[in-house]
Design an enzyme around this catalytic site. Structure first.
Site, PDB file in Angstrom:
ATOM      1  N   ALA A  12       0.804  -1.213   0.000  1.00  0.00           N
ATOM      2  CA  ALA A  12       0.000   0.000   0.000  1.00  0.00           C
ATOM      3  C   ALA A  12       0.844   1.274   0.000  1.00  0.00           C
ATOM      4  CB  ALA A  12      -0.939   0.002   1.202  1.00  0.00           C
ATOM      5  N   ASP A 259      -1.409 -10.227  -0.643  1.00  0.00           N
ATOM      6  CA  ASP A 259      -0.028 -10.290  -0.177  1.00  0.00           C
ATOM      7  C   ASP A 259       0.097 -11.004   1.165  1.00  0.00           C
ATOM      8  OD1 ASP A 259      -1.184  -8.216   1.289  1.00  0.00           O
ATOM      9  OD2 ASP A 259       0.138  -6.659   0.501  1.00  0.00           O
ATOM     10  N   GLY A 425       7.868  -6.123   6.668  1.00  0.00           N
ATOM     11  CA  GLY A 425       8.747  -4.996   6.963  1.00  0.00           C
ATOM     12  C   GLY A 425       8.835  -4.657   8.430  1.00  0.00           C
TER      13      GLY A 425
END
Length: 507
Positions: A12, A259, A425
Site C-alpha cells: 500500500a 499479499d 517490513g
C-alpha cells in the site's frame, strides 16, 4: 540449476519486483531486489485513487530488470567462448515465471471490450462512509458472516461496489493483481485468496456468492471465474514480451495474490509448531492458520475474518491498523530518521500515553500527530510532548492490540499458541518486536522481511516442478535459508494487563 522467478509484490505504500532463485534440491532460496518504486494514494478532485497505470509501467520496468539479473546470474563465471561463425552463442536462461501479489479489497472495472473504465478508487476514500450501515439494513450482519466469514470493515469490496457509480457500464471486475495479470496475458480470472477478501465470496463453498452479489446490485457476470494459487494464468502477450525482453512463452502464475496469503506461506514455522503470525507493515494482519473457517457467533462478535489461504488453508485473523500511523507521523514531520526516532522511543517512559490503533480517526491520510492529540483529549490523557513519545505511544498501542487480538483468536478458535512469528517490513522494527513479546508473554521470531515475495516465488517454483509438495516443505526451506531474530518476553505482565484495560476496557 536454480529456477529464476519474478515476484511482483505491491504494497500500500511501495511496490517492488524481486528476482527469486529457487533450487529446493540443494536448499537454495534467495531474493534480489530488481526494482522498487513508490505507491500511494493520488487525490483527484474529492476522490482518492491508485495510479494503476504507473503501477503497471513500473511492473514492466521491474520485469525487464529482473530478467537482466536472471540472465547475469546464470552466466558462467569463466570467460565466454567466442561467438560461432554460424551465429550468436546460446542466450542464458532468463525468468521462468512471473507472479503478482498486492493488497486486498480494491479493484478495476473493465467494459465489454476489456478497457479500464477508470483509475481504481483507494480503499481509504470517503465514498464508503455510511455505506456499510445502509447495506446492513438489507442484509443482516449475521447472514453476511455466515456466508463470507469476514470481518466487518467499511472499505470491504462489497461496500465499495454498493457505493460505485455507473456500475451498469462495467462487464468485468478484476482485483488489482488480476488486473495486472490481465494486462500481461490477456486472460481474465479471480485468484481465490484475494477474492475471499471481497465479502462476496462463500468461504465454505469456495466460490462467489451469487446471492449476495445480486442483493447488493452487482450485475450478473461481473465477477470472473475463480482460479487457485499455483494455476498458470497464461503466457505473456507479444507486446509485453517485446517491451520487457522476456521470452513470450514465460508463464504468469497465480500465486497467493493477496499479499498476506503469500506472506503466510513464508512463515518459517517448524512442523507441528503451534504458531500465530503478525504480517507487519502498513497494516498488521494478526491471526492463526486453520484448516476450516470459524463461523461461530463468538468469532463474529470478536470481528475475526476467515480469508482464504494457499492450499485451501484459512487465515483466521483481524486487521490491525499497523505502522500506517507512524508512517503518517513521519510524513507530516518530514522526518526520515526512523532508526534515530526508535532509539529515542526505546528510552521514553512506558505506558505514558496509549491509543486504540483501530479508532476510525486514524484510517484516512492526514495530520496523524494532530489526531493522536485529539484522541488523547477525548480519552482524558495528556498528549505526548515529543516525537519520541508519539512513537512510543504508537508502538506500545500496537503491541497491546496484537496481545488482545491473539488472546481472542486463541479463545474463539480453541487453539493455543507457543510462539509468534512477525514477518514483513515490521519485523525489522526491533522495539516493536520486543514490545510484542512483552505484551503477549510469548517468544517472538522476527523475519523474514520480504515474506510476501518469498511466498510468491515458492508457489511459482512448485507450479514449475520444484519438489515443494506442501506448506511444510516451503516453510522448512525458508527456515533453512533465512536468519530469524528471537525476542523473549520481558517486564511485568501485570503492567500490560493494566495498559490493556486502559485502552480497551475489561472483557
Amino acid at each position: 540449476m536454480a529456477v529464476n522467478l519474478a515476484a511482483v509484490d505491491l504494497g500500500a505504500s511501495s511496490g517492488r519486483v524481486m528476482l527469486g532463485r529457487v533450487d529446493a534440491s540443494v536448499g537454495q532460496l534467495d531474493l534480489t531486489e530488481a526494482h522498487r518504486f513508490w505507491n500511494g494514494a493520488v487525490r483527484l478532485g474529492d476522490t482518492l485513487h491508485w495510479d494503476i497505470l504507473a503501477l503497471y509501467r513500473e511492473t514492466l520496468v521491474g520485469l525487464a530488470a529482473a530478467n537482466t539479473l536472471a540472465q547475469a546470474a546464470t552466466t558462467p563465471p569463466t570467460h565466454p567462448a567466442p561467438a560461432s561463425p554460424a551465429g550468436p552463442a546460446t542466450a542464458q536462461p532468463g525468468l521462468a515465471g512471473v507472479g503478482i501479489d498486492s493488497w486486498a479489497v480494491d479493484y478495476g472495472l473493465l467494459d465489454s471490450r476489456g478497457r479500464l473504465l477508470g483509475n481504481p478508487v483507494h480503499y481509504r476514500d470517503a465514498r464508503t462512509d455510511g455505506v456499510m450501515e445502509r447495506v446492513l439494513q438489507h442484509i443482516s450482519a449475521d447472514e453476511l458472516y455466515a456466508v463470507t466469514g469476514l470481518q466487518q470493515l467499511p472499505f470491504n469490496t462489497i461496500y465499495q461496489l454498493a457505493a460505485e457509480r455507473g456500475l451498469e457500464q462495467a462487464a468485468t471486475l478484476l482485483m488489482i493483481p488480476d488486473l495486472l495479470g490481465y494486462w500481461l496475458t490477456g486472460e481474465v480470472g479471480a485468484e481465490a485468496t484475494n477474492a475471499s477478501t471481497t465479502q462476496l465470496y462463500d468461504v465454505r463453498a469456495r466460490g462467489w456468492s451469487e446471492g449476495l452479489a445480486r442483493r447488493v446490485g452487482v450485475p450478473a457476470g461481473l465477477l470472473p471465474g475463480i482460479r487457485e494459487a499455483g494455476q498458470v494464468i497464461g503466457p505473456l502477450l507479444p507486446a509485453v514480451a517485446e517491451e520487457t525482453g522476456l521470452d513470450p512463452a514465460t508463464p504468469v502464475i497465480a500465486v497467493g495474490s493477496h499479499d498476506t496469503a503469500s506472506s503466510v506461506v513464508a512463515v518459517p514455522a517448524a512442523e507441528g509448531e503451534r504458531f500465530a503470525y503478525i504480517s507487519s507493515g502498513t497494516w498488521s494482519l494478526v491471526g492463526l492458520e486453520l484448516d476450516e473457517p470459524v463461523l461461530t457467533a463468538e468469532a463474529q462478535a470478536a470481528n475475526f475474518t476467515n480469508e482464504g489461504g494457499v492450499d485451501g488453508r484459512i487465515r483466521f485473523l483481524r486487521n490491525v491498523m499497523g505502522l500506517w500511523i507512524l508512517q503518517e507521523c513521519l510524513r507530516v514531520w518530514g522526518d526520515d530518521d526512523l532508526p534515530g526516532l526508535l532509539r529515542a522511543a526505546a528510552e521514553a517512559p512506558a505506558f505514558a500515553v496509549l491509543i486504540d490503533p483501530d479508532d476510525p480517526s486514524f484510517l484516512a491520510p492526514g495530520n496523524m500527530p494532530g489526531r493522536i492529540e485529539e484522541f488523547c483529549a477525548r480519552s482524558g490523557q495528556d498528549a505526548p510532548r515529543s516525537r519520541a513519545a508519539v512513537a512510543r505511544c504508537v508502538l506500545e498501542s500496537l503491541a497491546l492490540a496484537y496481545r488482545r487480538t491473539l488472546r481472542l483468536a486463541q479463545e474463539v478458535a480453541g487453539r493455543e499458541i507457543d510462539v509468534v512469528h512477525v514477518i514483513g517490513g515490521g519485523s525489522q522494527n526491533e522495539l516493536l518486536c520486543q514490545l510484542t513479546a512483552d505484551a503477549c508473554g510469548l517468544p517472538v521470531l522476527a523475519g523474514p522481511v520480504e515474506a510476501s515475495a518469498l511466498g510468491n516465488v515458492l508457489v511459482q517454483a512448485r507450479a514449475l516442478g520444484e519438489p515443494l509438495p506442501d506448506l511444510t516443505a516451503m516453510r522448512a526451506l525458508v527456515r533453512a535459508t533465512h536468519k530469524l531474530r528471537p525476542y523473549q518476553p520481558q517486564g511485568k505482565p501485570a503492567d500490560w494487563d493494566a495498559a490493556e484495560s486502559r485502552v480497551f476496557g475489561t472483557r
